[in-house]
Design an enzyme around this catalytic site. Sequence first.
Site, PDB file in Angstrom:
ATOM      1  N   SER A  74      14.032   4.206  -3.504  1.00 32.44           N
ATOM      2  CA  SER A  74      15.273   4.401  -4.273  1.00 32.44           C
ATOM      3  C   SER A  74      15.428   3.366  -5.383  1.00 32.44           C
ATOM      4  CB  SER A  74      16.516   4.415  -3.354  1.00 32.44           C
ATOM      5  OG  SER A  74      16.404   3.622  -2.206  1.00 32.44           O
TER       6      SER A  74
ATOM      7  N   GLY B 171      13.776  -0.873  -1.505  1.00 34.00           N
ATOM      8  CA  GLY B 171      12.844  -1.955  -1.837  1.00 34.00           C
ATOM      9  C   GLY B 171      11.499  -1.384  -2.265  1.00 34.00           C
ATOM     10  N   LEU B 172      10.651  -2.258  -2.735  1.00 31.33           N
ATOM     11  CA  LEU B 172       9.329  -1.854  -3.223  1.00 31.33           C
ATOM     12  C   LEU B 172       8.483  -1.247  -2.106  1.00 31.33           C
ATOM     13  CD1 LEU B 172       8.348  -5.058  -5.293  1.00 31.33           C
ATOM     14  CD2 LEU B 172       9.095  -2.833  -6.218  1.00 31.33           C
ATOM     15  N   SER B 173       7.472  -0.509  -2.482  1.00 27.71           N
ATOM     16  CA  SER B 173       6.502  -0.009  -1.517  1.00 27.71           C
ATOM     17  C   SER B 173       5.829  -1.201  -0.837  1.00 27.71           C
ATOM     18  CB  SER B 173       5.457   0.846  -2.249  1.00 27.71           C
ATOM     19  OG  SER B 173       4.459   1.242  -1.352  1.00 27.71           O
ATOM     20  N   GLY B 174       5.778  -1.179   0.464  1.00 24.57           N
ATOM     21  CA  GLY B 174       5.157  -2.274   1.213  1.00 24.57           C
ATOM     22  C   GLY B 174       6.088  -3.437   1.506  1.00 24.57           C
ATOM     23  N   ALA B 175       7.347  -3.326   1.082  1.00 21.90           N
ATOM     24  CA  ALA B 175       8.293  -4.436   1.329  1.00 21.90           C
ATOM     25  C   ALA B 175       8.648  -4.543   2.811  1.00 21.90           C
ATOM     26  CB  ALA B 175       9.555  -4.241   0.483  1.00 21.90           C
TER      27      ALA B 175
HETATM   28  P1  ADP Z   1       7.577   0.141   3.126  1.00 23.37           P
HETATM   29  O1  ADP Z   1       8.139   1.126   4.122  1.00 23.37           O
HETATM   30  O2  ADP Z   1       8.639  -0.689   2.456  1.00 23.37           O
HETATM   31  O3  ADP Z   1       6.636   0.770   2.148  1.00 23.37           O
HETATM   32  P2  ADP Z   1       6.031  -0.786   5.379  1.00 23.37           P
HETATM   33  O4  ADP Z   1       7.043  -1.060   6.436  1.00 23.37           O
HETATM   34  O5  ADP Z   1       5.282   0.518   5.441  1.00 23.37           O
HETATM   35  O6  ADP Z   1       6.736  -0.947   3.943  1.00 23.37           O
HETATM   36  O7  ADP Z   1       4.961  -1.965   5.325  1.00 23.37           O
HETATM   37  C1  ADP Z   1       5.310  -3.314   5.368  1.00 23.37           C
HETATM   38  C2  ADP Z   1       4.139  -4.127   5.913  1.00 23.37           C
HETATM   39  O8  ADP Z   1       4.468  -5.507   5.853  1.00 23.37           O
HETATM   40  C3  ADP Z   1       3.804  -3.774   7.348  1.00 23.37           C
HETATM   41  O9  ADP Z   1       2.405  -3.786   7.509  1.00 23.37           O
HETATM   42  C4  ADP Z   1       4.452  -4.942   8.121  1.00 23.37           C
HETATM   43  O10 ADP Z   1       3.796  -5.199   9.334  1.00 23.37           O
HETATM   44  C5  ADP Z   1       4.276  -6.101   7.137  1.00 23.37           C
HETATM   45  N1  ADP Z   1       5.238  -7.202   7.305  1.00 23.37           N
HETATM   46  C6  ADP Z   1       4.929  -8.497   7.388  1.00 23.37           C
HETATM   47  N2  ADP Z   1       6.017  -9.270   7.543  1.00 23.37           N
HETATM   48  C7  ADP Z   1       7.070  -8.428   7.552  1.00 23.37           C
HETATM   49  C8  ADP Z   1       8.472  -8.611   7.696  1.00 23.37           C
HETATM   50  N3  ADP Z   1       9.027  -9.820   7.848  1.00 23.37           N
HETATM   51  N4  ADP Z   1       9.268  -7.525   7.643  1.00 23.37           N
HETATM   52  C9  ADP Z   1       8.719  -6.296   7.485  1.00 23.37           C
HETATM   53  N5  ADP Z   1       7.404  -6.038   7.349  1.00 23.37           N
HETATM   54  C10 ADP Z   1       6.577  -7.097   7.395  1.00 23.37           C
END
Ligand code: ADP
Length: 177
Positions: free
Chosen positions: A86, A12-16
Amino acid sequence: MKQVGMTIWLTGLSGAGKTTIGSEVVNRLTTQGYKVEFLDGDIVRTKLTKGLGFSKADRDENIRRIGFVSHLLTKHDVIVVVAAISPYLEVRQEVRQLIGNFMEVYINASLDTCEQRDVKGLYKKARAGEITSFTGVTDPYEPPLNPDVECWTDRESIDESVQKVLQKFWDFQNVND
Ligand code: ADP
């Protein structure tokens, strides 16, 4: 505890929410007594795939190396959780074939949501042109066509998403027991 090796691959996207959901899945499974290894993209890129950049070739190489290690661990009945953007469909299919016991989890949040969260401040930098080849902004993301699990993190709680992944995991363990 008897466990059947498998790789749970979060894309998934960055921040997903890959790291958030992945680490919680790892915690819950570890508490239940499973032997689990977590390969988080951000950490892997400082070790196993250090030096690789963000061209398509380097991104594919990053995924192939993570896939190779996941394959070895899975073969020895470890539960592997991978959290990596990915972005390319073809190489995800390739590692699925290699690993065999593979569960693809699409951590799906809209670009808007990810950009609003901007956990690491990277979207702001990408929009300002300070980072190039940033997935979703200046680089492609090819979503899974048929993921085993899909978590919509802009409308589900973290716990709901984690439960969906765990349920599929348990189904798989039971079928293959
Ligand atoms: P990634 O690893 O995909 O880059 P992260 O896990 O580092 O994303 O960041 C996701 C952010 O979104 C976190 O700050 C998390 O607390 C927030 N968030 C809010 N709602 C959700 C949710 N339902 N599931 C996962 N993350 C969530």
